[in-house]
Design an enzyme around this catalytic site. Structure first.
Site, PDB file in Angstrom:
ATOM      1  N   ARG A 161      20.841 -11.165  72.436  1.00 33.87           N
ATOM      2  CA  ARG A 161      20.479 -12.223  71.470  1.00 33.87           C
ATOM      3  C   ARG A 161      21.377 -13.450  71.609  1.00 33.87           C
ATOM      4  NH1 ARG A 161      17.149  -9.549  67.755  1.00 33.87           N
ATOM      5  NH2 ARG A 161      17.040  -7.323  68.124  1.00 33.87           N
ATOM      6  N   GLY A 162      21.812 -13.705  72.815  1.00 37.30           N
ATOM      7  CA  GLY A 162      22.639 -14.877  73.100  1.00 37.30           C
ATOM      8  C   GLY A 162      24.122 -14.552  73.167  1.00 37.30           C
ATOM      9  N   LEU A 184      20.328 -10.516  76.893  1.00 36.64           N
ATOM     10  CA  LEU A 184      21.501 -11.375  76.648  1.00 36.64           C
ATOM     11  C   LEU A 184      22.115 -11.034  75.292  1.00 36.64           C
ATOM     12  CD1 LEU A 184      20.102 -14.763  78.005  1.00 36.64           C
ATOM     13  CD2 LEU A 184      21.624 -13.113  79.142  1.00 36.64           C
ATOM     14  N   SER A 186      25.346 -14.513  76.652  1.00 40.46           N
ATOM     15  CA  SER A 186      24.705 -15.539  77.501  1.00 40.46           C
ATOM     16  C   SER A 186      25.714 -16.489  78.115  1.00 40.46           C
ATOM     17  CB  SER A 186      23.718 -16.359  76.658  1.00 40.46           C
ATOM     18  OG  SER A 186      24.432 -17.122  75.694  1.00 40.46           O
ATOM     19  N   TYR A 225       6.288 -12.135  63.663  1.00 38.51           N
ATOM     20  CA  TYR A 225       7.275 -13.174  64.002  1.00 38.51           C
ATOM     21  C   TYR A 225       6.821 -14.464  63.321  1.00 38.51           C
ATOM     22  CZ  TYR A 225       9.054 -10.189  67.860  1.00 38.51           C
ATOM     23  OH  TYR A 225       9.590  -9.182  68.621  1.00 38.51           O
TER      24      TYR A 225
HETATM   25  N1  LIG Z   1      10.630  -4.509  70.513  1.00 39.65           N
HETATM   26  C1  LIG Z   1      11.584  -4.968  69.749  1.00 39.65           C
HETATM   27  O1  LIG Z   1      12.063  -4.283  68.851  1.00 39.65           O
HETATM   28  C2  LIG Z   1      12.125  -6.348  69.995  1.00 39.65           C
HETATM   29  C3  LIG Z   1      13.249  -6.770  69.284  1.00 39.65           C
HETATM   30  C4  LIG Z   1      13.747  -8.051  69.549  1.00 39.65           C
HETATM   31  C5  LIG Z   1      13.130  -8.870  70.484  1.00 39.65           C
HETATM   32  N2  LIG Z   1      12.025  -8.428  71.136  1.00 39.65           N
HETATM   33  C6  LIG Z   1      11.327  -9.291  72.128  1.00 39.65           C
HETATM   34  O2  LIG Z   1      12.202  -9.571  73.200  1.00 39.65           O
HETATM   35  C7  LIG Z   1      12.327 -10.981  73.373  1.00 39.65           C
HETATM   36  C8  LIG Z   1      13.710 -11.310  73.870  1.00 39.65           C
HETATM   37  O3  LIG Z   1      14.662 -10.873  72.899  1.00 39.65           O
HETATM   38  P1  LIG Z   1      15.867 -11.764  72.461  1.00 39.65           P
HETATM   39  O4  LIG Z   1      15.343 -13.101  72.108  1.00 39.65           O
HETATM   40  O5  LIG Z   1      16.687 -11.034  71.499  1.00 39.65           O
HETATM   41  O6  LIG Z   1      16.633 -11.825  73.842  1.00 39.65           O
HETATM   42  P2  LIG Z   1      17.826 -12.482  74.516  1.00 39.65           P
HETATM   43  O7  LIG Z   1      17.249 -13.091  75.741  1.00 39.65           O
HETATM   44  O8  LIG Z   1      18.881 -11.453  74.600  1.00 39.65           O
HETATM   45  O9  LIG Z   1      18.424 -13.623  73.554  1.00 39.65           O
HETATM   46  C9  LIG Z   1      17.786 -14.850  73.424  1.00 39.65           C
HETATM   47  C10 LIG Z   1      18.757 -15.891  72.924  1.00 39.65           C
HETATM   48  O10 LIG Z   1      19.803 -16.047  73.907  1.00 39.65           O
HETATM   49  C11 LIG Z   1      20.204 -17.399  73.970  1.00 39.65           C
HETATM   50  N3  LIG Z   1      20.282 -17.849  75.364  1.00 39.65           N
HETATM   51  C12 LIG Z   1      21.335 -18.486  75.919  1.00 39.65           C
HETATM   52  N4  LIG Z   1      21.115 -18.723  77.208  1.00 39.65           N
HETATM   53  C13 LIG Z   1      19.896 -18.267  77.501  1.00 39.65           C
HETATM   54  C14 LIG Z   1      19.103 -18.266  78.673  1.00 39.65           C
HETATM   55  N5  LIG Z   1      19.536 -18.782  79.823  1.00 39.65           N
HETATM   56  N6  LIG Z   1      17.886 -17.720  78.619  1.00 39.65           N
HETATM   57  C15 LIG Z   1      17.429 -17.196  77.472  1.00 39.65           C
HETATM   58  N7  LIG Z   1      18.128 -17.170  76.306  1.00 39.65           N
HETATM   59  C16 LIG Z   1      19.362 -17.715  76.318  1.00 39.65           C
HETATM   60  C17 LIG Z   1      19.184 -18.189  73.185  1.00 39.65           C
HETATM   61  O11 LIG Z   1      19.811 -18.616  72.010  1.00 39.65           O
HETATM   62  P3  LIG Z   1      19.867 -20.134  71.642  1.00 39.65           P
HETATM   63  O12 LIG Z   1      18.467 -20.652  71.814  1.00 39.65           O
HETATM   64  O13 LIG Z   1      20.318 -20.100  70.231  1.00 39.65           O
HETATM   65  O14 LIG Z   1      20.853 -20.710  72.609  1.00 39.65           O
HETATM   66  C18 LIG Z   1      18.102 -17.229  72.789  1.00 39.65           C
HETATM   67  O15 LIG Z   1      17.656 -17.464  71.474  1.00 39.65           O
HETATM   68  C19 LIG Z   1      11.992 -11.577  72.002  1.00 39.65           C
HETATM   69  O16 LIG Z   1      11.576 -12.919  72.114  1.00 39.65           O
HETATM   70  C20 LIG Z   1      10.903 -10.641  71.551  1.00 39.65           C
HETATM   71  O17 LIG Z   1       9.665 -11.045  72.129  1.00 39.65           O
HETATM   72  C21 LIG Z   1      11.542  -7.168  70.917  1.00 39.65           C
END
Ligand SMILES: NC(=O)c1ccc[n+]([C@@H]2O[C@H](COP(=O)([O-])OP(=O)(O)OC[C@H]3O[C@@H](n4cnc5c(N)ncnc54)[C@H](OP(=O)(O)O)[C@@H]3O)[C@@H](O)[C@H]2O)c1
Length: 346
Positions: free
Chosen positions: A219-220, A217, A223, A64
């Site tokens: 990826r937002g 979420l 959300s 990352y």
């Molecule tokens: N194992 C794998 O293959 C894999 C793949 C992807 C991710 N991951 C891990 O999983 C974690 C979470 O994944 P993700 O970032 O895709 O998840 P997510 O929680 O589905 O999406 C995060 C995005 O949602 C938006 N958002 C809007 N409201 C929110 C709220 N109340 N709380 C949190 N986010 C909000 C934010 O975008 P804005 O900031 O633009 O508003 C944020 O960037 C990653 O950080 C990573 O550590 C693992």
């Protein structure tokens, strides 16, 4: 409207052999990569706020931002109060091969590579051990037994505490669990990404392997904050993700509007409803599921933590299911080339 948790963050046992972790983990990826610009000071403040609230699980990957995310976490831990630092658990993914330009060229799960990746991660994190260590995607040229065997040797040497897996299918879960105890499977799971329910979740449960769910979420997208006209910067994963394109984005945001109606009837937000739905699936499937939320700002974190206070009864779950039925999403969760790397989808 609830925007933050009223109660201390509860804990969950990650699988039968894994550590006790907070019921929500913080995924730190978006603080360094893949979702466009982020603010370093706000990222560190978000990690501190999470630790302060009782979140103990911090998820990252060495790729990352090519080490950027681990260095960020290291700084956040170094500058956090000692008690919070001591409770924090690091969950680290490795194996992705990158180019200087930021491209992804494959995965390396050879034992010597595993130990090399770990040596660099420990240095960047500034810790003497990694709590959960996993390859991000199975290396198609290396049997999973060899990759997991190498992590087991790191456990033996005290450099790693627990072994995890990421985006693997049921057969790989079984093969890996035959080599060494597996704490958890990290995999995408949300209202609009439900393919794990059929085979993978029951297998993880049977084997006593915990599930840390990412993309709760989407990826937002679900959300409640994502809009049709949002401009995405270069390198933002969502600019390439099928679900965020044109007419598909519109159809997916229509689903969010339907979910918003359910959320409003309960006096909570869309994001809280989506996260609470994942939390509620754990007991329904006979074992807890720990969502990793990708908050990179304190206000988003506070909103996410508020989901822990949302109780969904059978009528709520039925209303949510009606608003967003399984399989309703338009588009796959990754572009085709990346779908091909997912052992979980084969
Ligand atoms: N194992 C794998 O293959 C894999 C793949 C992807 C991710 N991951 C891990 O999983 C974690 C979470 O994944 P993700 O970032 O895709 O998840 P997510 O929680 O589905 O999406 C995060 C995005 O949602 C938006 N958002 C809007 N409201 C929110 C709220 N109340 N709380 C949190 N986010 C909000 C934010 O975008 P804005 O900031 O633009 O508003 C944020 O960037 C990653 O950080 C990573 O550590 C693992």
């Amino acid at each position: 409207m609830t925007t933050t948790a009223k109660n201390p963050v509860p804990t969950r046992h990650l699988g039968t052999t894994g550590p006790v972790v907070s019921a929500l983990g913080l995924g730190c990826m978006g603080m360094s990569a893949l979702y466009g610009e982020s603010d370093r000071a706000e990222s560190i403040a978000t990690i501190h706020a999470a630790l302060d609230a009782g979140v103990t699980l911090l998820d990252t990957g060495d790729f990352y931002g090519m080490g950027h995310n681990e260095l960020l976490i290291s700084e956040a831990l170094r500058t956090a109060p000692a008690a919070a630092r001591e409770q924090a658990l690091t969950s680290v993914k490795f194996g992705a091969l990158r180019t200087v330009e930021g491209g992804f060229t494959g995965y390396d799960g050879r034992p010597a590579a595993v130990k090399n990746f770990a040596a660099y991660s420990l240095q960047r994190l500034g810790t003497d051990h990694i709590d959960i260590y996993r390859i991000a995607r199975v290396d198609p040229d290396v049997p999973i037994e060899e990759t997991v065997g190498a992590i087991a040797e790191l456990v033996e040497a005290g450099h790693v505490r627990h072994i995890g897996l990421s985006e693997v299918g049921a057969d790989t879960l079984r093969r890996a669990a035959a080599v060494a105890p597996i704490a958890d499977l990290q995999i995408e799971y949300s209202l609009i990404s439900r393919s794990i329910e059929e085979k993978i979740l029951p297998t993880a449960r049977e084997l006593g392997i915990g599930v840390t769910a990412y993309g709760v979420l989407s990826r937002g997208l679900i959300s409640g904050h994502f809009t049709r006209d949002r401009q995405l910067g270069p390198g933002d994963f969502r600019g390439m993700s099928p679900r965020f394109q044109g007419e598909k984005l519109g159809r997916n945001l229509d689903l969010v509007d339907r979910l918003r109606a359910v959320a409003e009837s309960k006096g909570v937000t869309v994001a809280q409803t989506a996260i609470a739905w994942v939390l509620a699936q754990g007991p329904r499937h006979g074992a807890d599921i720990v969502p990793l939320v990708g908050a990179r700002r304190r206000d988003r974190l506070a909103e996410a933590l508020g989901s822990l206070d949302v109780t969904l009864d059978a009528a709520d779950l039925a209303a949510i299911e009606e608003a967003v039925p399984a399989g309703a999403a338009a588009g796959e969760r990754y572009p085709a080339a990346q779908m091909a790397h997912l052992d979980s989808e084969h």
